[in-house]
Structure formats: structure tokens, C-alpha cells
Design a protein around this motif. Structure first.
Motif, PDB file in Angstrom:
ATOM      1  N   ALA A 302      40.999  46.287  41.253  1.00 54.59           N
ATOM      2  CA  ALA A 302      40.047  47.027  40.458  1.00 54.59           C
ATOM      3  C   ALA A 302      40.865  46.818  38.924  1.00 54.59           C
ATOM      4  O   ALA A 302      40.273  46.183  38.287  1.00 54.59           O
ATOM      5  CB  ALA A 302      39.885  48.244  40.581  1.00 54.59           C
ATOM      6  N   LEU A 303      42.210  46.803  38.705  1.00 57.77           N
ATOM      7  CA  LEU A 303      42.459  46.607  37.886  1.00 57.77           C
ATOM      8  C   LEU A 303      42.698  44.701  37.136  1.00 57.77           C
ATOM      9  O   LEU A 303      42.700  44.500  36.086  1.00 57.77           O
ATOM     10  CB  LEU A 303      44.355  46.532  38.077  1.00 57.77           C
ATOM     11  N   PRO A 304      43.113  43.814  38.193  1.00 55.96           N
ATOM     12  CA  PRO A 304      42.487  42.337  37.577  1.00 55.96           C
ATOM     13  C   PRO A 304      40.941  42.806  36.930  1.00 55.96           C
ATOM     14  O   PRO A 304      40.996  41.519  35.995  1.00 55.96           O
ATOM     15  CB  PRO A 304      42.746  41.898  38.957  1.00 55.96           C
ATOM     16  N   VAL A 305      40.131  43.247  37.815  1.00 55.34           N
ATOM     17  CA  VAL A 305      38.779  42.869  37.381  1.00 55.34           C
ATOM     18  C   VAL A 305      38.736  43.476  35.771  1.00 55.34           C
ATOM     19  O   VAL A 305      37.852  43.128  35.130  1.00 55.34           O
ATOM     20  CB  VAL A 305      37.882  43.609  38.080  1.00 55.34           C
ATOM     21  N   LEU A 306      38.853  44.440  35.818  1.00 55.74           N
ATOM     22  CA  LEU A 306      38.416  45.839  34.432  1.00 55.74           C
ATOM     23  C   LEU A 306      39.397  44.723  33.497  1.00 55.74           C
ATOM     24  O   LEU A 306      38.983  44.070  32.099  1.00 55.74           O
ATOM     25  CB  LEU A 306      39.753  46.903  34.474  1.00 55.74           C
ATOM     26  N   LEU A 307      41.456  44.031  33.574  1.00 55.08           N
ATOM     27  CA  LEU A 307      42.020  43.203  32.645  1.00 55.08           C
ATOM     28  C   LEU A 307      41.087  41.725  32.090  1.00 55.08           C
ATOM     29  O   LEU A 307      41.167  42.173  30.928  1.00 55.08           O
ATOM     30  CB  LEU A 307      42.759  42.953  32.828  1.00 55.08           C
ATOM     31  N   SER A 308      39.982  41.820  32.932  1.00 51.74           N
ATOM     32  CA  SER A 308      39.678  40.021  33.153  1.00 51.74           C
ATOM     33  C   SER A 308      37.769  40.754  31.420  1.00 51.74           C
ATOM     34  O   SER A 308      37.855  40.131  30.572  1.00 51.74           O
ATOM     35  CB  SER A 308      38.766  39.770  34.025  1.00 51.74           C
ATOM     36  N   VAL A 309      37.518  41.868  31.963  1.00 56.13           N
ATOM     37  CA  VAL A 309      36.326  41.880  31.119  1.00 56.13           C
ATOM     38  C   VAL A 309      37.168  42.456  29.748  1.00 56.13           C
ATOM     39  O   VAL A 309      35.584  42.240  28.806  1.00 56.13           O
ATOM     40  CB  VAL A 309      35.524  42.715  31.667  1.00 56.13           C
ATOM     41  N   MET A 310      38.436  43.122  29.420  1.00 55.66           N
ATOM     42  CA  MET A 310      38.852  43.939  28.594  1.00 55.66           C
ATOM     43  C   MET A 310      39.310  42.756  27.014  1.00 55.66           C
ATOM     44  O   MET A 310      39.123  42.061  26.742  1.00 55.66           O
ATOM     45  CB  MET A 310      39.902  44.594  28.932  1.00 55.66           C
ATOM     46  N   ILE A 311      40.248  41.487  28.313  1.00 51.84           N
ATOM     47  CA  ILE A 311      40.408  40.237  27.575  1.00 51.84           C
ATOM     48  C   ILE A 311      39.266  39.111  27.148  1.00 51.84           C
ATOM     49  O   ILE A 311      39.302  38.969  25.986  1.00 51.84           O
ATOM     50  CB  ILE A 311      40.897  39.370  28.334  1.00 51.84           C
ATOM     51  N   GLU A 312      38.586  39.238  27.742  1.00 49.27           N
ATOM     52  CA  GLU A 312      37.114  38.402  27.433  1.00 49.27           C
ATOM     53  C   GLU A 312      37.198  38.824  25.503  1.00 49.27           C
ATOM     54  O   GLU A 312      36.110  38.474  25.478  1.00 49.27           O
ATOM     55  CB  GLU A 312      36.307  38.505  28.076  1.00 49.27           C
ATOM     56  N   ALA A 313      35.801  40.736  25.781  1.00 53.11           N
ATOM     57  CA  ALA A 313      36.015  41.194  25.179  1.00 53.11           C
ATOM     58  C   ALA A 313      36.610  40.617  23.824  1.00 53.11           C
ATOM     59  O   ALA A 313      36.246  40.743  22.435  1.00 53.11           O
ATOM     60  CB  ALA A 313      35.221  42.593  25.428  1.00 53.11           C
TER      61      ALA A 313
END
Length: 392
Positions: A302-313
Motif C-alpha cells: 500500500a505504501l508505494p501506491v500511496l507515495l506514487s499518488v502523493m508524488i504525482e500531485a
């Protein structure tokens, strides 16, 4: 975990072109916030810089005790004689103190862009002006003559107000004044003023005294001795300040107001931009639902998915911040404006988009991006794998 994070972030960025519309909402919204914030704060930076650049550490301004500005100060000729004999003042070749007795008043001159009358400072100055203010240079025309209604205009004033061309005649205080030249003073506040002979200005406004006295010290270290001599003299009641300190104090009120207004407007716009980012990132998570579910199904955490969305934003916000700061610099940096200063007269200055303001704008952009991306990122990380696959 690290390899998973890199893989998910890379995949997220590769699919950005497919979500161009939603991504543009974030970029444009945040660019607008940053452009407005930086351009408004650039006004405060420019005003503060103009007044902070006024004066030298070895030059002093003397006002009537209790006066906070030249416009409400009054010195008698006897006061000025006493001041000229105080220890610490520099002397000319004949041994006379380098002291300029000055008289400040406000006159109405129409602005070039609107034609509406604005308050402009008319400063009567003594004949020691060139020695007390060696930075003053005539760039066009000639210096005014004493005992004649002639004046010189600062280049800042000449850019903002009508009727200040060399040779023009201005009708001020029920009398005609001839503009004989333009001057510069290294971009300080005096470039917003009109200068004339102090006695001629005094007779025009029927005033026998002065507003202030400007003295050049033999060295900056003489300030304390000079100040103590005057403030302890029972014959005069005066306040003595270094010239830069006086003008710094004059700039505080307006700069503080500009900063409050700028930050308030930016906060209101930032709230709107943050909701735009939330909406866009929720749409992005929905569009990537199958992709995210597949990654989770094959073992991605879940953490890589969360970070991918955060970094995109965050990256979209950073791009918007850079664009907004660039637009503010392109359209506003160096732009000349005028506003009402501490002496109720117009001060001409240039907007300054400084590196510090650009960094501030980009930090705001990143904060908006992080806040706008957090909840969609949390949703993506918690997305039920089976439900997402069935929906696809």
C-alpha cells in the motif's frame, strides 16, 4: 520496498499524458495562486527596497521632538543654527557644516495613466544639497536656481506624473513653477519627489520654518556624539535618527499591510486550488483503479501506491508553482508603480520578484499539492483489490 516504490512511481508518471485534462487543472490552478501571491508580495518587496535604499549611515535626519514624519515636523531657523554647531557634522572647505535645511509639502500633480490628481512631495532644499546628497545627479536639463520658482523632478516622478518634462510649467500652490531638470538618486525614495529652493518653497506656502534638517556626519561613528549633544541641549527639542532608520520605519506600515493582503488573497485562492487538486487526484485514482488493483494483486504494498499518488500531485504542483513564479517575474518584475507612502504622498517604486519570493511561492505550491493529494492517495492505498478488479 524501494524497487516497488520506483516501479509504481515510474508507471504513474508514464500514464500522466492519458490524464492530461485532470492534471492541467492542478497545474493551472496552482500557477494562478503562485502568480497572484508573488506579484502582490513583489509590491511590498519593491516598496521596502526603495525606502531601505534611501539614506546613508553617516547621514542624519533631525525632526521636531515627537514628530514621526517630516510632514508634521517643524524646526525654526534658530533650531537649525543650533543644529549646525553640534559636534560631529562634516564641514565644507570654508568650515561650514554640511547641513541641508528642508521644507516638505504636498502638491497635486495628475498621474499619466489616469489623469487623476495625486499627492506628490515638493521638497525645499538648502544650497548644501549637492554636498549633503552627493548621490543626486542631474540626468537631463539643469539644477534649479535659488530665489526663482524653478524645480527639478526625480526620474521616478517623471515616469508617473504629467507635466514634468524639462521646460514644462506646473501650476502649484497658486504659482507657476518651471521644471528645469530631472535627477536620479540611485533609485531611492527621493526620485519620487520634486526639489526646489527651500526659501522659495517657504514663501510660496507662507511658512518661515523648516520640516527637517539633513546633516552629513564626518563619519558614521559620530552619530552618538552628535545625537547626545542635541538631545541634551535645552535650547532645542529634536529627535535625531540615522537616515536609513527613519525611512525603514516609514516603510513598515504599508509593507505589513501588503503582506497581509497578499497572504489573505493567496490563502483564499489556495483553498480553491486545493479542492481542484483533490478533485483531479480523485479522478486520477479512479482512472488508475485497475492498474492499482493489479499491482496490489501481484504483491505491491500500500505504501508505494500511496507515495506514487502523493508524488504525482507534488510534481504537478511544483510545475504549477514554477509556471506561476515565472509569469509573475515576466510580467511584474521591474514594473514601476506608485502608492501612498508614510508622508501621504505618492512613492514611485518598482515591483521586485526576488528569489526569496519565488521560493515562497513554490513552497506554497508544494503544500497545496501535498494537501490536495493526501486523501486521494490514502483512498488509492486502501482500494479493495477484489472490488477494483470486478469494477474493471
Amino acid at each position: 520496498m524501494f524497487k516497488q516504490m520506483i516501479a509504481v512511481i515510474s508507471m504513474s508518471l508514464q500514464t500522466l499524458p492519458q490524464r492530461l485534462g485532470a492534471s492541467s487543472v492542478i497545474v493551472i490552478g496552482i500557477a494562478g495562486v503562485v502568480a497572484v501571491l508573488v506579484s502582490v508580495l513583489a509590491m511590498g518587496a519593491g516598496f521596502r527596497h526603495t525606502l531601505a535604499d534611501t539614506g546613508r549611515r553617516d547621514r542624519v535626519i533631525i525632526l521636531r521632538a515627537g514628530s514621526d514624519a517630516e510632514l508634521n515636523s517643524n524646526l525654526t531657523r534658530t533650531d537649525v543654527d543650533t543644529i549646525s554647531n553640534a559636534p560631529g557634522l562634516a564641514k565644507d572647505a570654508s568650515g561650514k557644516a554640511l547641513l541641508s535645511s528642508e521644507l516638505v509639502t504636498v502638491v497635486n500633480v495628475p498621474k499619466i495613466d489616469t489623469g487623476v490628481d495625486a499627492n506628490v512631495t515638493l521638497r525645499g532644499v538648502g544650497m548644501k544639497l549637492a554636498e549633503v546628497r552627493p548621490e543626486l545627479k542631474i540626468v537631463q536639463g539643469r539644477m534649479f536656481r535659488p530665489a526663482v520658482r524653478e524645480l527639478i523632478a526625480g526620474t521616478g516622478a517623471a515616469r508617473q506624473f504629467r507635466g514634468l518634462a524639462v521646460g514644462s510649467v506646473l501650476h502649484l500652490r497658486n504659482a507657476d513653477w518651471t521644471v528645469t531638470g530631472w535627477f536620479t538618486t540611485n533609485g531611492d525614495v527621493h526620485e519620487s519627489e520634486l526639489l526646489a529652493d527651500v526659501d522659495t518653497v517657504g514663501s510660496s506656502i507662507e511658512r518661515n520654518g523648516y520640516s527637517s534638517a539633513i546633516g552629513l556626519l564626518s563619519s558614521a561613528a559620530e552619530f552618538t556624539r552628535f545625537k547626545d549633544a542635541l538631545t541634551s541641549d535645552p535650547q532645542v527639542k529634536v529627535d535625531v535618527q540615522r537616515e536609513p532608520d527613519y525611512y525603514a520605519a516609514q516603510s513598515q506600515g504599508l509593507t505589513h499591510t501588503i503582506n497581509i493582503v497578499g497572504n489573505t488573497v493567496a490563502i483564499i485562492m489556495a483553498i480553491g486550488a486545493m479542492f481542484g487538486a483533490l478533485n483531479a487526484m480523485y479522478s486520477a485514482v479512479a482512472a488508475r483503479g485497475l492498474e492499482i488493483a493489479t499491482l496490489r494483486a501481484i504483491g505491491f504494498g500500500a505504501l508505494p501506491v500511496l507515495l506514487s499518488v502523493m508524488i504525482e500531485a507534488l510534481l504537478l504542483s511544483l510545475l504549477g508553482g514554477i509556471i506561476g513564479a515565472a509569469l509573475a517575474w515576466l510580467f511584474f518584475n521591474g514594473h514601476s508603480v506608485s502608492t501612498l507612502g508614510g508622508a501621504f504622498a505618492q512613492v514611485v517604486f518598482q515591483l521586485r520578484v526576488t528569489p526569496a519570493l519565488i521560493v515562497t511561492g513554490i513552497i506554497w505550491a508544494c503544500i497545496i499539492g501535498l494537501l490536495g493529494g493526501f486523501f486521494p492517495a490514502l483512498r488509492a492505498a486502501r482500494l479493495p483489490v477484489a472490488a477494483a478488479l470486478r469494477a474493471a
